[in-house]
Design a protein around this motif. Structure first.
Motif, short mmCIF file in Angstrom:
data_model
loop_
_atom_site.label_atom_id
_atom_site.label_comp_id
_atom_site.label_asym_id
_atom_site.label_seq_id
_atom_site.Cartn_x
_atom_site.Cartn_y
_atom_site.Cartn_z
N SER A 41 -28.18 3.97 16.19
CA SER A 41 -27.69 4.84 15.11
C SER A 41 -26.52 5.69 15.60
N VAL A 42 -26.64 6.17 16.84
CA VAL A 42 -25.54 6.96 17.41
C VAL A 42 -24.29 6.10 17.56
N ARG A 44 -23.51 3.44 15.80
CA ARG A 44 -22.96 3.16 14.47
C ARG A 44 -22.15 4.35 13.96
N LEU A 45 -22.65 5.56 14.22
CA LEU A 45 -21.96 6.76 13.76
C LEU A 45 -20.60 6.91 14.48
N MET A 46 -20.58 6.66 15.80
CA MET A 46 -19.35 6.84 16.57
C MET A 46 -18.31 5.78 16.25
N GLY A 48 -18.17 4.18 13.36
CA GLY A 48 -17.91 4.13 11.91
C GLY A 48 -16.50 4.53 11.55
N SER A 49 -15.96 5.56 12.26
CA SER A 49 -14.60 6.01 11.93
C SER A 49 -13.56 4.97 12.34
#
Length: 728
Positions: A41-42, A44-46, A48-49
């Protein structure tokens, strides 16, 4: 699964991702994440941008990462499975509980129980608790080392993403030259903090640099001297913006530029202004070619603007003595050992050591207000070092140099900064004066400490004897009050020393090692050494000096057998064992292994404790012996290399620049060990004090031969400087 594989997948799916993010994320996923983090999840978040317009690609990448990390995720799930929190059958009323244990631990080994009287009794398995604490401490230390290592790699990656010109203009904007006029170039920062990764280098330290002074920074290996220079160079410490800064730390990148042009292009302002001058002259020529009938007020106004700017450019170029640039650059290169032919060679044709000299010449050419040098003497021979010492003595700006070469600091420094214990201590004078002042200061502190401790002991003895005596009780109380008011004192820091140990060698009959009428060259058209004769025995203490390229390292390689002569004889005793410390010893170390593993790899058959004990003879102790060699400082790597030499039990040591990177205490330890060792030593070094302390004979390599020099190192250096100054 390695971080390298993860990084490759991120680059493959998202090729535009910044390299710093790739390196950080790959290290995080494999090593750094804690056990309770949802790593995917971390990630994917990093990411994502980066993949905002490519959601399908992001999903494919996450699926691939999940597959690669499957085994690791399963192990994390197994590690997390264990005792679960349970609901209590009865409510424990804290107001009725007795004295609770001071140690409350919700982990294995702690069994809280409530007795009938409401008192809490804790049963702790002390051995298991100590084991868990040791594991936690080791984990924290491992992460701290990884932070430092990964932080270093990220810093290097950031620097590689910017060209020299970009970095120069970012650190030293062009307008800062005009802003510096009539402004003080002294630096005084009363309280600075410097950290790198999780390591605190300085805490509340005072940084004071007076313009025109030359400061030598000294301190133990690993204390953070180079880190301090980098922080200054990148203005991470608030240096006034009008003070220009240049840091010489690493060799230049080789390309098709000639050595002379490389030095000229180092002054980005000069290069920028010369290019602007050419554009303005072309624009004026274009305006002058305008047909008279087309002239109007607008053209005249443009010509005036261009002429005015051109005058400003000419003034700036005159201030920096742009016209004399080629002559100054050539003189600098000549002083550092570049022949006229070398100055026209492309930079990519030079070795790493010569590129470091180019980097040094470029910095001296620019003449920044604040020049930072990190171990400049490590990459130049004794000839160039003698010239550099002489040149820096008239340096007009502020100089800050990290060096362990005492003779160099004696010749160059006007002030010494001692970095230790998270602070900076300042001493006026060169290294010899510093050492004398520091020794006297330490003696005074020790006497004061001993006197105070004796006074405290006297007061305490009086109190213990008379405090319960009715006649003397008042006096005892008075002494108690005096004792309580005395300031807290700390013992003075013990003087740090190091000892190296080489095993005693057995005697063997001479001759041990000889070169007889040896001639060598890589081809017949260019002979490097001609008819050289050297005889090495167990009592030999020979220092070989001379310019780079004269054949010093070639002599060493002929003695080791790595090179074979074109003619002549190399005679070697069949029982002889030779230990060779190469100038680039780091190349012989396996960076991913720790020192204990490396010794076990090179010399199997001993216990881990024996390897660690042996490393301790060269000051590689504790956790240092268990961390990857790639994370060690240069001095610590040298110590590992010396420990390897020692296990070879040599009769003769051949040392090529052994003093590079060693701190002052390490140098003292090495000199002492070599003086008392009963084997033979041949060394190549630029360190005057080291040569004087160890060598009994000085041999000069040059003009195709090696001959004995009748004089000491100081006489040889004086001869070099006088010859350089006598050049037309």
């Amino acid at each position: 699964m390695s971080s390298y594989d993860i990084a490759e997948k991120i680059r493959e799916f998202l090729p535009g991702t910044e390299e710093i993010l790739v390196q950080y994320l790959s290290g995080y996923l494999v090593d750094d994440a804690s056990e309770d983090e949802d790593i995917l999840s971390v990630a994917r978040l990093m990411l994502g941008s980066v993949a905002m317009e490519k959601p399908d690609v992001l999903e494919q990448l996450m699926g691939t990462l999940g597959a690669l990390l499957q085994d690791q995720l399963m192990r994390r799930d197994e590690a997390q499975s264990g005792p679960k929190l349970q609901r209590l059958d009865k409510v424990l009323e804290m107001s009725k509980a007795g004295a609770l244990s001071n140690t409350i631990a919700f982990s294995e080994g702690v069994d809280p129980r409530v007795d009938q009287q409401g008192k809490v009794a804790s049963r702790v398995d002390v051995k298991k608790l100590e084991k868990q604490e040791a594991k936690l401490k080791a984990k924290i230390e491992k992460r701290a080392r990884r932070d430092l290592y990964e932080g270093s790699k990220l810093l290097e990656q950031t620097k590689k993403q910017q060209s020299y010109e970009e970095m120069f203009m970012k650190i030293n904007p062009l307008q800062s030259a005009a802003a510096s006029k009539n402004k003080s170039k002294d630096i005084h920062l009363p309280s600075i903090d410097v950290s790198f990764g999780s390591n605190r280098i300085l805490s509340g330290a005072s940084l004071t640099l007076a313009y025109g002074r030359r400061y030598g920074i000294i301190g133990r290996n690993g204390v953070g001297k180079s880190t301090l220079l980098r922080h200054i160079a990148m203005r991470e410490i608030p240096i006034p913006s009008h003070i220009t800064i240049l840091f010489v730390e690493q060799e230049i990148v080789g390309d098709d530029t000639t050595a002379l042009n490389s030095v000229l292009k180092a002054d980005v302002w000069r290069d920028h202004l010369l290019a602007e001058e050419a554009r303005l002259n072309a624009r004026l020529a274009e305006l002058d070619a305008t047909h008279p009938s087309d002239l109007d007020a607008r053209v005249e106004e443009t010509r005036d603007e261009v002429s005015g700017r051109l005058a400003d450019v000419h003034a700036s170029l005159a201030d920096m003595e742009a016209e004399s640039g080629p002559a100054r650059a050539a003189a600098l290169l000549a002083g550092l050992g570049f022949s006229e032919e070398d100055q026209g060679r492309q930079t990519k044709s030079f070795s790493g050591g010569w590129r470091m000299r180019l980097a040094l010449a470029r910095a001296l050419f620019v003449k920044p207000s604040l020049l930072l040098l990190d171990e400049p003497s490590n990459h130049i021979d004794l000839n160039a070092l003698a010239w550099l010492e002489d040149y820096l003595q008239t340096w007009p700006g502020t100089l800050v140099v990290v060096s362990h070469d005492r003779a160099f600091l004696d010749a160059v420094a006007t002030d010494i900064i001692h970095q230790h214990s998270g602070r900076l201590d300042y001493y006026k004078g060169n290294f010899t004066q510093f050492y004398s002042t520091k020794s006297e200061r330490e003696r005074n502190l020790r006497r004061e400490y001993e006197a105070q401790m004796e006074y405290r002991k006297h007061l305490q003895a009086f109190i213990d004897r008379w405090r319960y005596n009715a006649n003397r009780a008042a006096q005892a109380q008075s002494k108690i009050k005096i004792l309580e008011k005395l300031p807290e004192i700390t013992p003075p820091e013990a003087e740090e020393t190091e000892t190296f140990r080489f095993p005693e060698t057995e005697k063997i009959s001479p001759p041990l090692l000889q070169l007889s009428e040896v001639t060598f060259g890589y081809d017949l058209s260019k002979i490097i050494l001609n008819r050289v004769n050297i005889d090495v025995g167990l009592d030999s203490r020979i220092a070989v000096v001379g310019a780079n390229g004269a054949g010093k390292s070639t002599v060493i390689k002929l003695l080791t057998g790595e090179l074979h002569p074109l003619s002549g004889q190399v005679n070697r005793n069949g029982r002889l064992r030779v230990g060779y410390f190469a100038q680039h010893h780091v190349d012989t170390l396996i960076q991913t292994m720790n020192p204990v593993q490396f010794l076990a790899h090179k010399f199997p058959g001993k216990t881990e404790q024996e390897y660690r004990q042996h490393l301790g003879n060269f000051q590689i102790s504790g956790m240092t012996g268990l961390q990857p060699i790639g994370t060690l400082s240069g001095g610590q790597k040298s110590r590992v290399a010396f420990s390897v030499l020692s296990l070879q039990r040599p009769h003769i040591l051949l040392l090529d620049e052994p003093t590079n990177h060693l701190d002052l205490e390490g140098l003292d330890g090495l000199m002492s060990a070599l003086r008392t060792w009963n084997g033979g030593v041949i060394l190549i070094s630029h360190d005057e004090r080291f040569i004087t302390a160890v060598a009994k004979e000085l041999w000069v390599c040059g003009d195709g031969t090696v001959r004995k020099f009748n004089g000491d190192v100081e006489a040889y250096k004086s001869l070099i400087v006088s010859n350089i100054k006598a050049r037309p």
